[in-house]
Write a protein that holds these residues in place. Structure first.
Motif, PDB file in Angstrom:
ATOM      1  N   CYS A  84      80.177  26.561  43.256  1.00 39.28           N
ATOM      2  CA  CYS A  84      80.965  26.744  44.474  1.00 39.28           C
ATOM      3  C   CYS A  84      80.377  25.992  45.667  1.00 39.28           C
ATOM      4  O   CYS A  84      80.974  25.991  46.743  1.00 39.28           O
ATOM      5  CB  CYS A  84      81.116  28.226  44.795  1.00 39.28           C
ATOM      6  N   THR A  85      79.191  25.367  45.485  1.00 36.01           N
ATOM      7  CA  THR A  85      78.621  24.548  46.557  1.00 36.01           C
ATOM      8  C   THR A  85      77.881  23.359  45.954  1.00 36.01           C
ATOM      9  O   THR A  85      77.436  23.399  44.810  1.00 36.01           O
ATOM     10  CB  THR A  85      77.617  25.322  47.437  1.00 36.01           C
ATOM     11  N   LYS A  86      77.734  22.322  46.754  1.00 33.91           N
ATOM     12  CA  LYS A  86      76.985  21.145  46.332  1.00 33.91           C
ATOM     13  C   LYS A  86      75.502  21.457  46.173  1.00 33.91           C
ATOM     14  O   LYS A  86      74.821  20.897  45.305  1.00 33.91           O
ATOM     15  CB  LYS A  86      77.171  20.014  47.353  1.00 33.91           C
ATOM     16  N   VAL A  87      74.981  22.336  47.020  1.00 35.04           N
ATOM     17  CA  VAL A  87      73.567  22.692  46.931  1.00 35.04           C
ATOM     18  C   VAL A  87      73.271  23.340  45.586  1.00 35.04           C
ATOM     19  O   VAL A  87      72.267  23.039  44.935  1.00 35.04           O
ATOM     20  CB  VAL A  87      73.167  23.635  48.084  1.00 35.04           C
ATOM     21  N   LEU A  88      74.151  24.232  45.139  1.00 33.18           N
ATOM     22  CA  LEU A  88      73.984  24.849  43.822  1.00 33.18           C
ATOM     23  C   LEU A  88      74.004  23.785  42.728  1.00 33.18           C
ATOM     24  O   LEU A  88      73.197  23.824  41.792  1.00 33.18           O
ATOM     25  CB  LEU A  88      75.107  25.858  43.568  1.00 33.18           C
ATOM     26  N   GLU A  89      74.936  22.858  42.838  1.00 33.63           N
ATOM     27  CA  GLU A  89      75.039  21.796  41.829  1.00 33.63           C
ATOM     28  C   GLU A  89      73.740  21.010  41.732  1.00 33.63           C
ATOM     29  O   GLU A  89      73.237  20.739  40.633  1.00 33.63           O
ATOM     30  CB  GLU A  89      76.200  20.872  42.184  1.00 33.63           C
ATOM     31  N   GLN A  90      73.177  20.656  42.876  1.00 26.75           N
ATOM     32  CA  GLN A  90      71.939  19.881  42.889  1.00 26.75           C
ATOM     33  C   GLN A  90      70.772  20.683  42.309  1.00 26.75           C
ATOM     34  O   GLN A  90      69.972  20.159  41.527  1.00 26.75           O
ATOM     35  CB  GLN A  90      71.620  19.448  44.322  1.00 26.75           C
ATOM     36  N   GLU A  91      70.696  21.953  42.669  1.00 22.71           N
ATOM     37  CA  GLU A  91      69.603  22.801  42.189  1.00 22.71           C
ATOM     38  C   GLU A  91      69.693  23.003  40.676  1.00 22.71           C
ATOM     39  O   GLU A  91      68.698  22.933  39.964  1.00 22.71           O
ATOM     40  CB  GLU A  91      69.662  24.154  42.908  1.00 22.71           C
ATOM     41  N   ILE A  92      70.886  23.256  40.178  1.00 22.01           N
ATOM     42  CA  ILE A  92      71.077  23.471  38.739  1.00 22.01           C
ATOM     43  C   ILE A  92      70.772  22.194  37.966  1.00 22.01           C
ATOM     44  O   ILE A  92      70.153  22.228  36.898  1.00 22.01           O
ATOM     45  CB  ILE A  92      72.504  23.974  38.458  1.00 22.01           C
ATOM     46  N   ALA A  93      71.188  21.060  38.502  1.00 19.39           N
ATOM     47  CA  ALA A  93      70.911  19.782  37.842  1.00 19.39           C
ATOM     48  C   ALA A  93      69.408  19.559  37.707  1.00 19.39           C
ATOM     49  O   ALA A  93      68.918  19.101  36.665  1.00 19.39           O
ATOM     50  CB  ALA A  93      71.547  18.638  38.623  1.00 19.39           C
ATOM     51  N   ALA A  94      68.671  19.897  38.755  1.00 17.47           N
ATOM     52  CA  ALA A  94      67.224  19.679  38.752  1.00 17.47           C
ATOM     53  C   ALA A  94      66.485  20.640  37.818  1.00 17.47           C
ATOM     54  O   ALA A  94      65.489  20.260  37.194  1.00 17.47           O
ATOM     55  CB  ALA A  94      66.685  19.820  40.178  1.00 17.47           C
ATOM     56  N   ARG A  95      67.002  21.857  37.679  1.00 15.02           N
ATOM     57  CA  ARG A  95      66.249  22.882  36.949  1.00 15.02           C
ATOM     58  C   ARG A  95      66.730  23.125  35.524  1.00 15.02           C
ATOM     59  O   ARG A  95      65.945  23.538  34.667  1.00 15.02           O
ATOM     60  CB  ARG A  95      66.306  24.197  37.726  1.00 15.02           C
ATOM     61  N   PHE A  96      68.033  22.863  35.247  1.00 18.25           N
ATOM     62  CA  PHE A  96      68.568  23.275  33.948  1.00 18.25           C
ATOM     63  C   PHE A  96      69.282  22.171  33.167  1.00 18.25           C
ATOM     64  O   PHE A  96      69.655  22.393  32.014  1.00 18.25           O
ATOM     65  CB  PHE A  96      69.516  24.463  34.145  1.00 18.25           C
ATOM     66  N   SER A  97      69.508  21.023  33.757  1.00 19.63           N
ATOM     67  CA  SER A  97      70.099  19.858  33.079  1.00 19.63           C
ATOM     68  C   SER A  97      71.347  20.183  32.258  1.00 19.63           C
ATOM     69  O   SER A  97      71.374  19.991  31.039  1.00 19.63           O
ATOM     70  CB  SER A  97      69.043  19.214  32.158  1.00 19.63           C
ATOM     71  N   PRO A  98      72.408  20.693  32.887  1.00 16.08           N
ATOM     72  CA  PRO A  98      73.643  20.978  32.140  1.00 16.08           C
ATOM     73  C   PRO A  98      74.339  19.700  31.693  1.00 16.08           C
ATOM     74  O   PRO A  98      74.060  18.609  32.206  1.00 16.08           O
ATOM     75  CB  PRO A  98      74.496  21.734  33.162  1.00 16.08           C
ATOM     76  N   LYS A  99      75.304  19.844  30.749  1.00  8.80           N
ATOM     77  CA  LYS A  99      76.027  18.682  30.230  1.00  8.80           C
ATOM     78  C   LYS A  99      76.882  18.034  31.316  1.00  8.80           C
ATOM     79  O   LYS A  99      76.959  16.818  31.431  1.00  8.80           O
ATOM     80  CB  LYS A  99      76.937  19.109  29.073  1.00  8.80           C
TER      81      LYS A  99
END
Length: 768
Positions: free
Chosen positions: A521-536
């Protein structure tokens, strides 16, 4: 319309002119490819001048007719001219009107003349400025009732011209702006010849194709190019098109000192020869329907940088990247420079474009069937998806509200099945949606929770198989677990609606590993998840607000038991949320106490579920309990919000604070803590510029204050520095009339960016 005709049926297309233009180009592409032994086109244009395509139309077997241009003041003479025309010419199977500004006039006249089928086709998602735009909107208001069929080139254009309710009820068919993919395919020999002719062999060429008018935003394009010229000496710009602002753009190029690097080529009938010569395509429009030139550029394998005001439906490949035209032009230039190397590699995109329904030959077959049968044969009808939405419950809460709204929005477009773990205490309306209650409510204890997950997963997996689900989108942590564990053959989307979801690393790893897409729901979440969990794959989908409904509901009367509070209140600070420590309401109450020292008539209102016993006690100890109203859960909080003067958000963290947008929709200016996700993205154009969380920002659309420090403290004697700062900003906003009026106006403007229409457009693009 008779299929057995010996002569081709004739369809009349109504346009402004037959000159080069977006709608005209798309119709001519279709005309060239359609089987003219089955269907012939004629044209009715609003000018006496011969247009660019007129000779070609006649060569293809069509006829061009003329009526005067509608100017508003000539309504009576215009109606007479149209009546006279259809009195003489009514042997058409259909009248296909692409001028929606006057279609409510000419389509009923055509129908009365005996023409079997009338079509209004929305080609743009905006209107011109000033009186002309106002008149256009007025003329369109009744259009959906006056046409047999309503077409649109995009979902965005459909909503803009015919209204969201008509789109939701399935009254509008989206017909993509198709192109001849073979014609626009990249050819190296063509590229080399054109670049030699224009003396651009060693240049990095930016291209743009479009009429020189307000909507195309050439002024911003030149600013972008000027910034790019500072980054690379070999940059050149080609502008193809003509229009009323062409001379103004010439002057701007001179003023920016880039005139010797800009080529104005005018209209080109063979535009497909120039796309290969470009290295990059830039399209910063203010509004569009669905720009064919962006599709043409992708058909040529060009990387495209496109305005965020343009529908995402134009991104038929991953070559199109969107940016905000509210950003400084230098950021666009940097984006071009960053991807310039990749842009030099071209690929054949024809298969991708055809698969999305944007190939004109595919469309010609579908339109022939439609014209002959008069039946609703939408070109995108075969793309109707079987979608499952999963949510634990539909009681008060952010992701519950979003799920309910999503179900209602998609229900008339796709086949939607809504699965809920427990319908107990349900308050959100999902009437008309296929609703499945598992009746497996939350339980306590580790063993009980594990068994519950197993039961829910087994039931959901069976449903997915039985219903043939293609996409399953879940809302909330517990729904995400069940969604990924029950995966069958469908695409699994997991919605992350709050920063708290990231704290359980084990669950997030599982969800990110098994989900096909993480929806943030936010760009900040997207960036954090990308850095920590590497989703597809990830998408950011901002929570929507039904602004029209909010404003309508805000006009309802207050419940009588609360009327007295507002009758005796001075100015009112409002906040909204359930009783939860994450909302930081003790900070709000203490800050409110500090402000009351300066503004003694001030009142505070907290809307949301909970007893608030400890907060009531804190207020009592501070001797302000008579000045605070705890309303409890309100199904319609908007009459409360609209009577407030300032909205305050004091959360330790948020996913995407819907309440903040809802308050802004009610013209209520906001003071918010700059917590981890949400507020900065809402209150400032460039949220990354507000990354420091220990200072005050007078942002574009509201005030951001430092995050609160320390643990929960209900002591009436202790006040943190951040609570003092928050109080100071509340006081500043309430006391400074100019500042207050600015943020009240900007709040309402900003809310428009989170409208239901914007949300639905993005969601449909993701589904497609």
């Amino acid at each position: 319309m008779n299929k057995q005709q010996t002569q081709p049926i004739r369809v009349l297309h109504v346009l402004g002119t037959t000159n080069l233009g977006g709608a005209e180009s798309r119709i001519m592409e279709l005309y060239r490819c359609i089987d003219k032994t089955q269907v012939q086109f004629d044209f009715l244009v609003h000018t006496q001048k011969e247009g660019h395509y007129q000779k070609e139309i006649c060569a293809l077997g069509g006829t061009v007719y003329h009526v005067p241009r509608f100017r508003g003041i000539n309504l009576l003479s215009y109606r007479k001219a149209v009546k006279d025309f259809f009195a003489k010419h009514h042997a058409f199977a259909a009248v296909h009107g692409h001028m929606t500004s006057t279609a409510s006039i000419y389509l009923p006249i055509a129908k009365k003349a005996g023409i079997p089928s009338t079509i209004a086709h929305a080609r743009s998602a905006g209107v011109d400025k000033g009186i002309k735009g106002i008149v256009t909107k007025l003329l369109r208001r009744s259009l959906v009732k006056k046409a047999d069929w309503c077409f649109a080139c995009s979902q965005e254009a459909a909503v803009a011209v015919f209204g969201r309710k008509c789109v939701e009820k399935g009254k509008v068919q989206v017909i993509p702006n198709a192109v001849d993919t073979a014609r626009f395919r990249f050819r190296q020999t063509v590229r080399d010849a054109v670049r030699r002719e224009l003396k651009l062999d060693d240049k990095f060429v930016i291209g743009h194709v479009g009429r020189f008018g307000f909507m195309k935003n050439h002024a911003y394009l030149l600013e972008v190019f000027a910034a790019l010229c500072k980054l690379r000496q070999d940059a050149a710009l080609i502008l193809i098109g003509s229009g009323e602002l062409e001379q103004a753009v010439h002057r701007q190029a001179e003023e920016l000192g880039i005139a010797d690097r800009v080529l104005f080529l005018g209209n080109r009938y063979n535009v497909e020869q120039y796309y290969p010569a470009f290295d990059y395509f830039v399209f910063p429009s203010i509004f569009e329907g669905l720009p064919g030139s962006v599709v043409e550029a992708q058909a040529c394998g060009l990387h495209c940088l496109v305005s965020d005001k343009v529908t995402r439906e134009a991104a038929v490949t991953d070559l199109a990247v969107y940016r905000s035209i509210e950003e400084p032009a230098v950021l666009w230039a940097q984006e071009i420079q960053k991807s310039a190397k990749d842009a030099m590699d071209r690929r054949d995109t024809s298969a991708e474009i055809t698969k999305k329904g944007f190939d004109v030959r595919q469309q010609a077959v579908a339109m022939t069937k439609f014209y002959q049968s008069g039946k609703n044969l939408s070109i995108q009808q075969h793309n109707k998806k079987k979608i499952m939405l999963i949510v634990p419950m539909l009681y008060q809460g952010g992701h519950e509200r979003i799920c309910a709204m999503t179900a209602k929005l998609l229900n008339n477009i796709h086949e939607v099945h809504l699965v809920i773990f427990s319908a107990q205490d349900m308050i959100y309306d999902v009437s008309g949606v296929d609703f499945i209650d598992l009746n497996l409510h939350a339980v306590s204890g580790i063993v009980g929770k594990i068994l519950n997950i197993f039961k829910r997963t087994r039931r959901v997996r069976r449903l997915k198989k039985k219903l043939g689900i293609e996409i399953c989108y879940s809302f909330g942590p517990s729904a995400n677990i069940v969604n990924v564990l029950s995966k069958h053959h469908e695409n699994v989307w997991a919605g992350i609606r709050g920063y708290g979801a990231l704290l359980d690393k084990g669950i997030m790893k599982l969800v990110c590993k098994r989900a096909d897409c993480i929806v943030n729901c936010t760009k900040v979440l997207e960036q954090e998840i990308a850095a920590r969990f590497s989703p597809k794959r990830q998408e950011t989908l901002y929570n929507p607000c039904d602004l029209e409904e909010i404003r309508m509901l805000s006009k309802q009367e207050l419940p009588k038991e609360f009327q007295a509070f507002f009758d005796r209140a001075g100015k009112v600070v409002a906040s909204m949320g359930r009783e939860d420590d994450v909302k930081g309401f003790w900070h709000l109450i203490k800050s409110f106490f500090l402000v009351k020292k300066k503004l003694p008539d001030l009142k505070l209102m907290i809307i949301g579920e909970g007893s608030y016993i400890e907060y009531r006690e804190l207020a009592r100890k501070l001797s302000i309990d008579q000045d605070i109203l705890f309303t409890g859960v309100q199904k319609n909080p908007f009459p409360f919000l609209v009577r407030s003067d300032v909205y305050a958000l004091t959360s330790d963290s948020e996913g995407f604070p819907n309440a903040l947008i809802e308050a802004m929709a009610c013209h209520v200016p906001c003071v918010s803590v700059n917590c981890k996700t949400g507020p900065a993205e809402i209150l400032h154009k460039d949220y990354q510029a507000c990354s420091c969380q220990d200072q005050v920002y007078y942002a574009d659309y509201g005030i951001l204050t430092p995050i609160f420090t320390g643990t929960k403290d209900l002591s009436p004697e202790h006040f943190t520095a951040e609570e003092h700062i928050f109080a100071q900003q509340l006081e500043a906003l309430l006391s400074n009339t100019e500042l207050y009026q600015k943020y009240s106006k900007m709040a309402a403007e900003r809310a428009e960016a989170f409208s239901v229409e914007t949300y639905l457009q993005k969601l449909l693009n993701m589904i497609q």
